[in-house]
Scaffold this active site. Structure first.
Site, PDB file in Angstrom:
ATOM      1  N   HIS A 295       0.874  -1.183   0.000  1.00 49.91           N
ATOM      2  CA  HIS A 295       0.000   0.000   0.000  1.00 49.91           C
ATOM      3  C   HIS A 295       0.908   1.230   0.000  1.00 49.91           C
ATOM      4  CE1 HIS A 295      -2.025  -3.355   2.075  1.00 49.91           C
ATOM      5  NE2 HIS A 295      -3.164  -2.889   1.577  1.00 49.91           N
TER       6      HIS A 295
ATOM      7  N   ASP B  88      -7.010   2.632  -1.993  1.00 51.84           N
ATOM      8  CA  ASP B  88      -7.520   1.616  -1.080  1.00 51.84           C
ATOM      9  C   ASP B  88      -9.014   1.906  -0.906  1.00 51.84           C
ATOM     10  OD1 ASP B  88      -7.555  -0.541   0.621  1.00 51.84           O
ATOM     11  OD2 ASP B  88      -5.904   0.152   1.875  1.00 51.84           O
TER      12      ASP B  88
ATOM     13  N   HIS C 162      -8.156   0.663   8.590  1.00 51.93           N
ATOM     14  CA  HIS C 162      -9.587   0.362   8.575  1.00 51.93           C
ATOM     15  C   HIS C 162     -10.280   1.059   9.748  1.00 51.93           C
ATOM     16  CE1 HIS C 162      -7.866  -3.029   6.303  1.00 51.93           C
ATOM     17  NE2 HIS C 162      -9.016  -3.038   5.658  1.00 51.93           N
TER      18      HIS C 162
END
Length: 335
Positions: free
Chosen positions: A171, A283, A183
């Protein structure tokens, strides 16, 4: 294409591909995204093989333009498709010291993906796992040595793309040295550019040199690259976190602009400095690293302004579409 179609082509929606009756609300909602919002792709999450493939074929029939089908297959087809084989996590592959196994890992993953109708895989993870407190990367990484991670990332890329899928390094610019899960909140990496060059960027450079087709951005603040600060939205304006159970921990403090929304990170660091000319993928837009600080309309527009080409898994695709169209009409974005 119309403006609406162009906006829709930027978006990929997620679905758990279990059996859906064609008269069900969930099937109708997905079909509406394909037919009315003209979404560019579908991301497959958990589901059985037959139902997943059947649903994809149905949606391809509904689409005026072919859908790009993608899935997070970091540990092979078994990571997302029931009744298929899980490969070892990257850390186990890296522990062998043999990059040829990563090449075979990529090739096998790609062959099974294509058999399932998947053309793009969100793999390999090329983050360097150099923080033992990392709650989200750990065994998904090939290891803690940047040079070794780079070797395995390049080998996986060559194997996967040689077998016919678009591979995606993630990422960017590196999620390994964080102790917050994006998250649940917005991690911050407060290192200067020199340190990023020594560790985090090494595997991305190797993957780019190997010809990787896509790079996924991270929802991470990088104050030494972009010192823009951001404040949490009022609670009633936040999208309910998709990855946090009711009453679960959310990290919502004042922080820095996430890399996904930063022109300095995507257009500057990735495009200009690393010379990447492939697909820049965000993302998931429904992660708390974004939803705490930005509405879905604003997150979509800012991602495009920063340099993203694909907007993944919005919490509200209609809101993202609306935001993008209005930004074009106002002159904030060019068509």
């Amino acid at each position: 294409m119309s403006l609406a179609e162009k906006a829709g082509q930027l978006i990929a929606v997620g679905v758990n591909a279990r059996f859906l009756n064609r008269e069900s609300d969930e099937y109708r909602a997905l079909r509406r995204q394909v037919e009315e919002n003209h979404v560019g792709g579908i991301i497959l999450f958990r589901g059985p093989v037959y139902e997943s493939v059947h649903l994809v074929n149905r949606m391809q029939q509904h689409a005026r333009l072919p859908l790009l089908i993608s899935a997070d297959l970091e540990a092979g087809a078994g990571m997302r498709f029931e009744d298929t084989v899980n490969l070892p996590w990257n850390m186990a592959v890296g522990a062998t010291g043999n990059p040829d196994l990563a090449r075979r890992q990529g090739e096998l993953t790609a062959k099974e993906a294509r058999a399932l109708g998947v053309q793009q895989i969100f793999a390999p993870v090329v983050d360097v796992n150099n923080n033992a407190a990392n709650p989200v990367i750990n065994v998904r990484s090939y290891g803690e040595d940047p040079a070794e991670v780079a070797r395995f990332a390049a080998a996986f890329t060559e194997g996967a793309q040689g077998a016919g899928v678009i591979a995606t390094a993630k990422h960017f610019p590196g999620h390994g040295d964080t102790n917050v899960d994006s998250h649940r909140g917005l991690p911050v990496i407060s290192y200067k550019r020199e340190r990023l060059e020594q560790i985090e960027l090494v595997p991305f450079r190797a993957a780019i040199k190997a010809g990787i087709g896509a790079v996924m951005s991270a929802h991470i603040g990088l104050p030494e690259i972009d010192p823009t600060t951001v404040q949490p939205l009022p609670r009633d304006a936040m999208v309910r976190p998709a990855y946090v159970e009711e009453g679960g921990e959310i990290v919502d403090e004042k922080t820095f602009l996430p890399g996904t929304l930063s022109p300095a990170v995507l257009s500057g660091l990735l495009r200009r400095d690393l010379g990447f000319d492939g697909i820049v993928v965000t993302d998931a837009l429904d992660m708390s690293g974004l939803t705490i600080y930005f509405t879905q309309e604003e997150a979509g527009v800012r991602s495009i302004e920063a340099g993203a080409d694909m907007l993944l898994k919005p919490a509200d695709p209609d809101a993202v579409m609306r935001g993008v169209r209005e930004a074009v009409k106002s002159g904030r974005l060019t068509e």
